[in-house]
Write an enzyme that holds these catalytic residues in place. Structure first.
Site, PDB file in Angstrom:
ATOM      1  N   LYS A 192       0.939  -1.131  -0.373  1.00 12.20           N
ATOM      2  CA  LYS A 192       0.017   0.245  -0.108  1.00 12.20           C
ATOM      3  C   LYS A 192       1.111   1.033   0.054  1.00 12.20           C
ATOM      4  O   LYS A 192       1.702   1.773   1.193  1.00 12.20           O
ATOM      5  CB  LYS A 192      -1.057   0.087   1.502  1.00 12.20           C
ATOM      6  CG  LYS A 192      -1.778   1.189   1.180  1.00 12.20           C
ATOM      7  CD  LYS A 192      -2.790   1.371   1.820  1.00 12.20           C
ATOM      8  CE  LYS A 192      -1.698   2.108   2.889  1.00 12.20           C
ATOM      9  NZ  LYS A 192      -2.088   4.025   2.003  1.00 12.20           N
ATOM     10  N   GLU A 266      10.069   1.115  10.680  1.00 12.09           N
ATOM     11  CA  GLU A 266      11.104   1.916  10.705  1.00 12.09           C
ATOM     12  C   GLU A 266      10.191   3.379  11.251  1.00 12.09           C
ATOM     13  O   GLU A 266       9.329   3.309   9.977  1.00 12.09           O
ATOM     14  CB  GLU A 266      11.425   1.650   9.730  1.00 12.09           C
ATOM     15  CG  GLU A 266      12.428   3.339   9.802  1.00 12.09           C
ATOM     16  CD  GLU A 266      13.183   3.441   8.602  1.00 12.09           C
ATOM     17  OE1 GLU A 266      14.390   3.882   8.819  1.00 12.09           O
ATOM     18  OE2 GLU A 266      13.123   3.196   7.516  1.00 12.09           O
ATOM     19  N   CYS A 300      13.423  10.491   7.587  1.00 13.49           N
ATOM     20  CA  CYS A 300      12.984  10.281   9.510  1.00 13.49           C
ATOM     21  C   CYS A 300      14.590  10.534  10.060  1.00 13.49           C
ATOM     22  O   CYS A 300      14.963  10.590  11.114  1.00 13.49           O
ATOM     23  CB  CYS A 300      12.660   9.477   9.395  1.00 13.49           C
ATOM     24  SG  CYS A 300      13.761   7.634   8.642  1.00 13.49           S
ATOM     25  N   GLU A 398       9.153  15.571  16.083  1.00 17.04           N
ATOM     26  CA  GLU A 398       9.186  14.856  14.781  1.00 17.04           C
ATOM     27  C   GLU A 398       8.516  16.304  13.691  1.00 17.04           C
ATOM     28  O   GLU A 398       7.197  15.968  13.561  1.00 17.04           O
ATOM     29  CB  GLU A 398       9.023  14.055  14.063  1.00 17.04           C
ATOM     30  CG  GLU A 398       9.700  13.446  12.856  1.00 17.04           C
ATOM     31  CD  GLU A 398       9.594  11.909  12.045  1.00 17.04           C
ATOM     32  OE1 GLU A 398      10.454  11.764  11.313  1.00 17.04           O
ATOM     33  OE2 GLU A 398       8.417  11.701  12.676  1.00 17.04           O
TER      34      GLU A 398
END
Length: 495
Positions: A192, A266, A300, A398
């Site tokens: 996906k 992750e 990231c 983040e």
């Protein structure tokens, strides 16, 4: 969208008709006929309508993947056959570098140069893992049972059906991160892609079929969170491989626990980047700018928390601010562009809100602005913020945009404590001419990847993953392949 004269005929052709789902080797509409628009973030114009997968479509894809794994020709292909197939796919990707790069830039916004680099990584992933397909070896293990003799050994076997769910910041390479180790090990997969950036995954699906990947081995379902949730919940899925936010990762772990399917994650990061006074400051300043602003800040492992020893703090801030102001923000198809737009209006508003919040709390902008960089498109100026405290949201959360915070420090113990004071642990970096200092501090940082006197140096041979809430498991290298296999012990008594 760029002028049609800028687009390859293959790209214009690809965008000329609605995109479908790939299920069991066929391009099909969503069962309920739903579609969604994918948008060029540089212009806010619709690129093409894409089929929107639902839970029903997820079930169709999982059934196809299960059949391909258990009864199709895939189950009979030898490791050498898989190796040759993987290498062939890598060649096809290389042959279509410019086409894939243009699609990636249109859909994601990143510069063409960056997109070309991503395509190169995708091709190399297939070639690297092609070598591993024939090297999934087991071991023999001696047993010590008085009066009896045994032969015991281990085997690495495919898990079964993998659900791969990937983000929008590196659409093609992230898709390959899931597809390549899955099929190297003999699994089948339902992928996906992120709803913001489905195009290169769909084009990759066409190349996989062209290369000869059997029907049902790779299925691709563009869509939204409901399609991803359906895959996580599906009893026919044996493993979920996810790259994305920690928040969503927690939901995936909870959903997968219903039948204890395997999970690799992750997740988010908030990487500390530490510059000591004895560092090569020219290299450290350039490295800090790369660490924070790479890929429009949408990475990231970016070094978004900059810690600089006090005696060189002003010099480093001045240098990184100058580097930020020198970055040319613009459309991916402009050769002068070094930074494209953020991926979506939602992401643009999120980044703006963090910067505005920091300024409201008393922080100072050494570079950048809390306002849009252009009237049209999701452009955002590279931003460096000083006067930040460890409690501010811009320092703890983040952000996933081109935003660096800079804080001075005095001692090694002080900066290590600050660097590790986060729920994340994906990456970190240290700059010092004293290699003892660099290695010592690097060993104290709680992160899955630590760079010393560099940043973003990488290779497909190296494992990547995170400590703490930055994830479970590792991707790439032999370590990543292990996460896509089951380890079986076989014991035979010798009489």
């Amino acid at each position: 969208m760029p002028e049609s004269s800028h687009l390859l005929p293959a790209v214009a052709s690809f965008l000329s008709s609605p995109k479908q789902l790939l299920i069991d080797g066929e391009w099909v509409d969503a069962k309920d006929g739903q579609t969604f628009a994918t948008v060029n973030p540089a212009t806010e114009e619709v690129l093409v309508q894409v089929a929107q997968a639902s839970a029903v479509d997820a079930d169709r894809a999982v059934v196809a993947a299960r059949n391909a794994f258990e009864t199709g020709p895939w189950s009979k292909m030898t490791p050498r056959d898989r190796s040759h197939l993987l290498w062939r796919i890598g060649d096809l990707i290389d042959e279509r570098t410019e086409e894939l790069a243009q699609l990636e830039s249109l859909d994601n916004g990143k510069s063409l140069a960056s997109a070309r680099g991503d395509v190169g990584v995708a091709a190399e992933l297939f070639r690297y893992f092609a070598g591993w397909a024939t090297k999934m070896e087991g071991t023999t293990i001696p047993m010590s049972v008085p009066g009896r003799e045994f032969h015991a050994y281990t085997r690495r076997e495919a898990i079964g059906v993998v659900a791969g769910i990937v983000p929008w910041n590196f659409p093609l390479t992230m898709a390959c991160f899931k597809i390549v180790p899955s099929i190297t090990a003999g699994n089948t997969i339902v992928l996906k892609p992120a709803e913001q950036t489905p195009l290169t995954a769909l084009r990759l699906g066409e190349l996989l079929l062209e290369a000869g990947v059997p029907a049902g081995v790779v299925n691709i379902l563009p869509g939204f969170g409901d399609a991803g949730a359906a895959l996580v919940d599906h009893p026919g899925v044996d493993k979920v491989a996810f790259t994305g936010s920690t928040e969503v990762g927690k939901k995936i772990a909870a959903g997968a626990s219903k039948n204890l399917k395997k999970v690799s994650l992750e997740l988010g990061g908030k990487a500390p980047n530490i510059i000591f006074a004895d560092a090569d400051l020219d290299a450290a300043i350039a490295g800090a700018a790369l660490a924070g602003f790479f890929n429009e800040g949408q990475c990231c492992v970016n070094g978004s928390r900059l810690y600089v020893q006090r005696e060189v703090f002003d010099q480093v801030v001045e240098g990184v601010a100058a580097a930020a102001k020198a970055i040319k923000v613009g459309d991916a198809f402009d050769p002068a562009t070094t930074m494209g737009p953020l991926v979506s209006q939602e992401q643009h508003e999120k980044v703006m809100s963090y910067v505005r919040g920091a300024v409201a709390d008393g922080a100072t902008l050494a570079a950048g602005s809390p306002d849009p960089a252009a009237e049209n498109g999701y452009f955002f100026a590279p931003t460096l913020i000083t006067g930040v405290t460890e409690q501010m949201a811009v320092q703890t959360d983040e952000i996933f945009g081109p935003v660096i915070t800079a804080i001075p420090f005095d001692t090694e113990d002080e900066v290590v404590a600050a660097a590790n004071n986060t729920v994340y642990g994906l990456a970190a970096g240290v700059w010092s001419r004293d290699l003892s200092t660099a290695h010592r501090v690097g060993s104290r940082l709680r992160a899955g990847t630590v760079w010393l006197n560099t940043w973003h140096a990488d290779d497909v041979t190296l494992p990547r993953g995170g400590f703490k809430q930055s994830g479970w498991g590792r991707e790439l290298g032999s370590f990543g392949l292990d996460d896509y296999t089951e380890l079986k012990t076989v014991i035979a008594e010798l009489r």
